[in-house]
Motif scaffolding. Structure first.
Motif, short mmCIF file in Angstrom:
data_model
loop_
_atom_site.label_atom_id
_atom_site.label_comp_id
_atom_site.label_asym_id
_atom_site.label_seq_id
_atom_site.Cartn_x
_atom_site.Cartn_y
_atom_site.Cartn_z
N ARG A 102 -5.16 5.35 -0.62
CA ARG A 102 -4.90 5.28 0.82
C ARG A 102 -6.21 5.14 1.59
O ARG A 102 -6.27 4.41 2.58
CB ARG A 102 -4.18 6.54 1.28
CG ARG A 102 -3.97 6.53 2.77
CD ARG A 102 -3.38 7.80 3.30
NE ARG A 102 -3.54 7.82 4.74
CZ ARG A 102 -3.49 8.89 5.48
NH1 ARG A 102 -3.26 10.05 4.93
NH2 ARG A 102 -3.64 8.82 6.78
N VAL A 134 -7.14 1.61 1.81
CA VAL A 134 -6.27 0.84 2.70
C VAL A 134 -6.58 1.19 4.16
O VAL A 134 -6.72 0.30 5.01
CB VAL A 134 -4.78 1.12 2.38
CG1 VAL A 134 -3.88 0.42 3.40
CG2 VAL A 134 -4.43 0.65 0.97
N ASP A 135 -6.73 2.49 4.43
CA ASP A 135 -7.02 2.91 5.80
C ASP A 135 -8.32 2.33 6.31
O ASP A 135 -8.47 2.01 7.49
CB ASP A 135 -7.09 4.44 5.89
CG ASP A 135 -5.71 5.07 5.90
OD1 ASP A 135 -4.72 4.31 5.85
OD2 ASP A 135 -5.62 6.31 5.95
N ASN A 141 -1.93 -2.96 3.20
CA ASN A 141 -1.17 -1.74 2.98
C ASN A 141 -0.37 -1.74 1.69
O ASN A 141 -0.15 -0.71 1.08
CB ASN A 141 -0.23 -1.48 4.16
CG ASN A 141 0.86 -2.52 4.27
OD1 ASN A 141 0.62 -3.63 4.73
ND2 ASN A 141 2.05 -2.20 3.83
N ASP A 142 0.07 -2.93 1.27
CA ASP A 142 0.96 -2.96 0.11
C ASP A 142 0.19 -2.75 -1.21
O ASP A 142 0.79 -2.75 -2.27
CB ASP A 142 1.78 -4.25 0.06
CG ASP A 142 0.92 -5.48 0.18
OD1 ASP A 142 0.26 -5.64 1.22
OD2 ASP A 142 0.90 -6.28 -0.76
N GLY A 188 2.92 5.55 -1.03
CA GLY A 188 2.77 4.13 -1.27
C GLY A 188 3.68 3.75 -2.43
O GLY A 188 4.82 4.16 -2.47
N LYS A 189 3.13 2.99 -3.37
CA LYS A 189 3.95 2.58 -4.51
C LYS A 189 3.79 3.53 -5.68
O LYS A 189 2.72 4.08 -5.90
CB LYS A 189 3.56 1.17 -4.94
CG LYS A 189 4.09 0.15 -3.97
CD LYS A 189 3.75 -1.25 -4.34
CE LYS A 189 4.28 -2.17 -3.25
NZ LYS A 189 3.55 -3.39 -3.13
N GLN A 246 -1.34 0.09 -1.65
CA GLN A 246 -1.47 1.55 -1.77
C GLN A 246 -0.57 2.14 -2.85
O GLN A 246 0.63 1.93 -2.87
CB GLN A 246 -1.14 2.22 -0.44
CG GLN A 246 -1.28 3.75 -0.50
CD GLN A 246 -1.05 4.40 0.85
OE1 GLN A 246 -1.51 3.90 1.87
NE2 GLN A 246 -0.34 5.51 0.86
N LEU A 261 3.47 -11.46 4.38
CA LEU A 261 3.54 -11.00 3.00
C LEU A 261 2.21 -11.31 2.31
O LEU A 261 1.59 -12.33 2.57
CB LEU A 261 4.70 -11.67 2.27
CG LEU A 261 6.07 -11.39 2.87
CD1 LEU A 261 7.17 -11.98 2.01
CD2 LEU A 261 6.30 -9.88 3.05
N THR A 262 1.79 -10.37 1.45
CA THR A 262 0.57 -10.59 0.71
C THR A 262 0.87 -11.52 -0.44
O THR A 262 1.73 -11.23 -1.27
CB THR A 262 0.04 -9.24 0.17
OG1 THR A 262 -0.03 -8.34 1.27
CG2 THR A 262 -1.32 -9.39 -0.44
#
Ligand SMILES: Cc1cc2nc3c(=O)[nH]c(=O)nc-3n(C[C@H](O)[C@H](O)[C@H](O)COP(=O)(O)OP(=O)(O)OC[C@H]3O[C@@H](n4cnc5c(N)ncnc54)[C@H](O)[C@@H]3O)c2cc1C
Ligand SMILES: Nc1ncnc2c1ncn2[C@@H]1O[C@H](COP(=O)(O)O)[C@@H](O)[C@H]1O
Lengths: 312, 249
Positions: free
Chosen positions: A227, A230-231, A237-238, A245-246, A240, A182-183
């Motif tokens: 994205r 993140v990529d 990833n969280d 994403g979110k 995004q 978890l971040t």
């Protein structure tokens, strides 16, 4: 109308997404039960009992529910659903994982990600990354619904619901939790933050995100990303934001080095005020920005930091 | 082991969709269509499993109109072995798709089903979860890593708080997220070869599946448009506006 809200929690705390979902439930009726299914989840259940509008908290405390595995949780929801006209869950990764499985078990076509309620059987939801809004009517006897949390206010926490312990959980033996990364962050959570500053491919590296973090600390903001960022591995990833994403809707969204692809806009265009910082004046992000600044971000961000500092 | 990959034909992700003036849906005529991007990733993953020796045969399947054959041919050209079209008039709802897919699973007996996490037209994010429910199988949703072993399937899931790892008992259903892999393009020779690969067409009634819709689309409209705002020329001006005009800081 009798409504069951599936509470998202980590056994200790109720997640804010549940509060928005209870508000959606209140638009449907006032017979609202809130399910807290977990293991050693008394703290979450007590928190749930304080949510305004909730009549009754149903607590299912069972080791098989410790990790919210769909194979264990969804059959429980399916079993309880028979007592209700509507079952609502936040459209978070938690809700998206468990709800369709529960719906299929009782032969119901779920309505995903609703952003509006027209009547007890008619709901509004974004499709095509929010480029169209569909109004759909469900003919199923039980409505199984996931709720776009940014579209509903948070319920307050002034209630005094009763907590009822029930049983009915069963270990499926089909899957096993094997760890998580978890971040951890001291900053506010993306989906609930008042202010978000997001970086895109234009940031060029993960290290450069520190520039955004300094501004975030000054504004008590969360840090998000496109994205592409993140990529490229700049951030986890969280971070995004977008169609996949979110979905966020803060008071202020600052997009830095983000072009504004429709998939990104899908996740942030309901923000109250949007700021775009981009060196390409043709970037589509400017079409949705309240304040656009055409500038090289490596010049702009230090200046912004300084300007914020002066103002206090 | 056989692997089944359900794929969907959707409007190309790069096209800006237009809502029809009669509010019945979005314009699909003369619009560029493509394989749903998440489905491409699912097909790619199946091919990689075959290349690594853990899979013998890849079957791609779609539920939809006759034109969906194109999407199946694309998957065959990428490297799938054979295809099944379950032909329907309209695009069915996720529950109906899941029921049709279950019938195919019952016939074909795959050890793994790989789906996209979401189709970018309806943005439903349901079908894989529903299929796993109907089969009574284990599920790994939104995965960014997949390891298939003899008696266990290990997945990493992208969740709101970060990453989560699960161990699934096979047979399993997984739905894939964008970072699982980078799908390959089909080469011209492979596109030619794909034309000769088997493609069977079935109807929902062949499979004894009822695809009657449970929802009715009342209307489809444009979202409220956002107006472009003003340009600022300096950090001071921006901060001043955010404080005194927008009052958000
Ligand atoms: C199925 C699917 C789902 C997707 N889901 C999402 C999603 O959920 N979220 C998402 O974000 N994307 C998503 N995408 C990707 C999306 O289409 C875009 O590719 C992505 O949003 C682009 O990210 P970006 O704006 O950071 O990068 P780019 O488009 O490369 O833009 C970079 C921007 O930075 C600017 N820039 C560069 N250097 C500087 C500088 N020094 N100073 C100022 N500006 C600078 C450039 O002018 C440019 O506008 C999805 C795509 C697909 C196909
Ligand atoms: N009509 C369909 N035919 C085959 N597979 C589908 C169909 N619709 C959805 N799927 C699969 O289910 C995934 C998720 O779609 P959805 O639940 O509609 O968001 C897609 O990526 C496909 O793998």
């Amino acid at each position: 109308m009798s409504i069951l809200v599936i509470g998202e929690h980590d056994n200790d705390e109720l997640k804010p997404s549940t509060l928005n979902t209870v508000t959606a439930a209140q638009e449907l009726g006032d017979e609202i039960d809130l399910l807290i299914a977990g293991a050693d989840c008394s703290a979450a259940a007590e928190h749930a009992a304080r949510v305004t509008g909730v009549k009754r908290v149903l607590k299912v405390d069972d080791p098989s529910l410790a990790d919210s595995l769909a194979e264990n949780l969804s059959p429980l929801i399916a079993k309880l659903a028979g007592e209700y006209t509507h079952v609502l869950v936040p459209a978070s990764t938690y809700g998206k994982n468990i709800m369709p499985r529960a719906a299929a078990l009782i032969d119901v076509q779920q309505i995903s990600d609703i952003s509006g309620i027209e009547s007890e059987d008619t709901f509004v939801r974004p499709i095509y990354a929010g480029n169209a809004m569909a109004t759909v009517r469900s003919k199923d006897a039980i409505k199984m619904i996931s709720v776009r949390t940014t579209a509903f206010e948070s319920a307050t926490e002034e209630g005094e619901a009763t907590i009822e312990e029930i049983t009915g959980a069963q270990e499926s033996g089909l899957s096993k939790f094997a760890g998580e990364e978890l971040t951890r962050s001291e900053r506010p959570e993306l989906t609930t933050a008042d202010i978000i500053i997001s970086g895109g491919r234009g940031m060029q590296s993960g290290d450069n995100f520190e520039m955004l973090e300094r501004i975030a600390d000054r504004l008590n903001a969360a840090v998000g990303a496109s994205r592409a960022a993140v990529d490229a591995g700049y951030v986890p990833n969280d971070y995004q934001v977008g169609q996949t994403g979110k979905v966020v809707a803060p008071n202020l969204y600052i997009a830095v080095g983000i072009s504004g692809a429709i998939q990104h806009l899908a996740g942030m265009k309901d923000s109250k005020v949007i700021v775009a910082i981009n060196k390409d004046e043709e970037a589509p992000i400017f079409q949705v920005a309240d304040y656009g600044w055409v500038v090289d971000l490596f010049e702009a961000i230090p200046q912004l930091e300084a300007a914020l500092g002066e103002g206090g | 082991m056989k692997v089944l990959v359900p794929v969907k034909r959707v409007i190309d992700a790069n096209i800006k969709v237009r809502v029809k003036s009669d509010q019945s849906g979005v314009e699909l005529n003369n619009v560029k269509m493509a394989m749903n991007p998440f489905c491409e990733i699912a097909v790619e993953q199946a091919i990689r499993l075959k290349e690594s020796g853990s899979v013998d045969e890849i079957i791609v399947v779609t539920v939809g109109a006759a034109q969906s054959q194109e999407t199946l041919r694309t998957a065959l050209a990428m490297g799938a072995d054979r295809a099944i079209l379950i032909e329907t008039e309209e695009t069915p709802e996720p529950l109906s798709v899941a029921k049709s897919l279950k019938a195919v699973v019952d016939r074909e007996g795959p050890g793994l089903v790989i789906l996209g996490k979401q189709a970018i037209d309806g943005d439903n994010n349901q079908t894989g979860q529903m299929l796993a429910a109907l089969l009574g199988w284990s599920i790994g949703t939104f995965i960014s890593d997949l390891v298939v072993e003899e008696s266990i399937v290990k997945v990493t899931r992208e969740v709101d708080g970060g990453l989560e790892k699960l161990e699934l008992l096979p047979p399993a259903v997984v739905t894939v997220d964008l970072r699982l892999n980078e799908p390959r393009y089909a080469s011209l020779p492979n596109i030619m070869k794909a034309k000769k690969k088997p493609l069977d067409t079935l109807s929902p009634s062949d499979l004894d599946v009822d695809v009657t819709p449970r929802t009715e689309v009342v209307s489809v409209v444009e979202p409220p448009a956002r107006e472009a705002g003003v340009r600022v020329g300096s950090a001071e001006e921006l901060v001043e506006k955010l404080k005194n005009e927008a009052k958000v800081i």
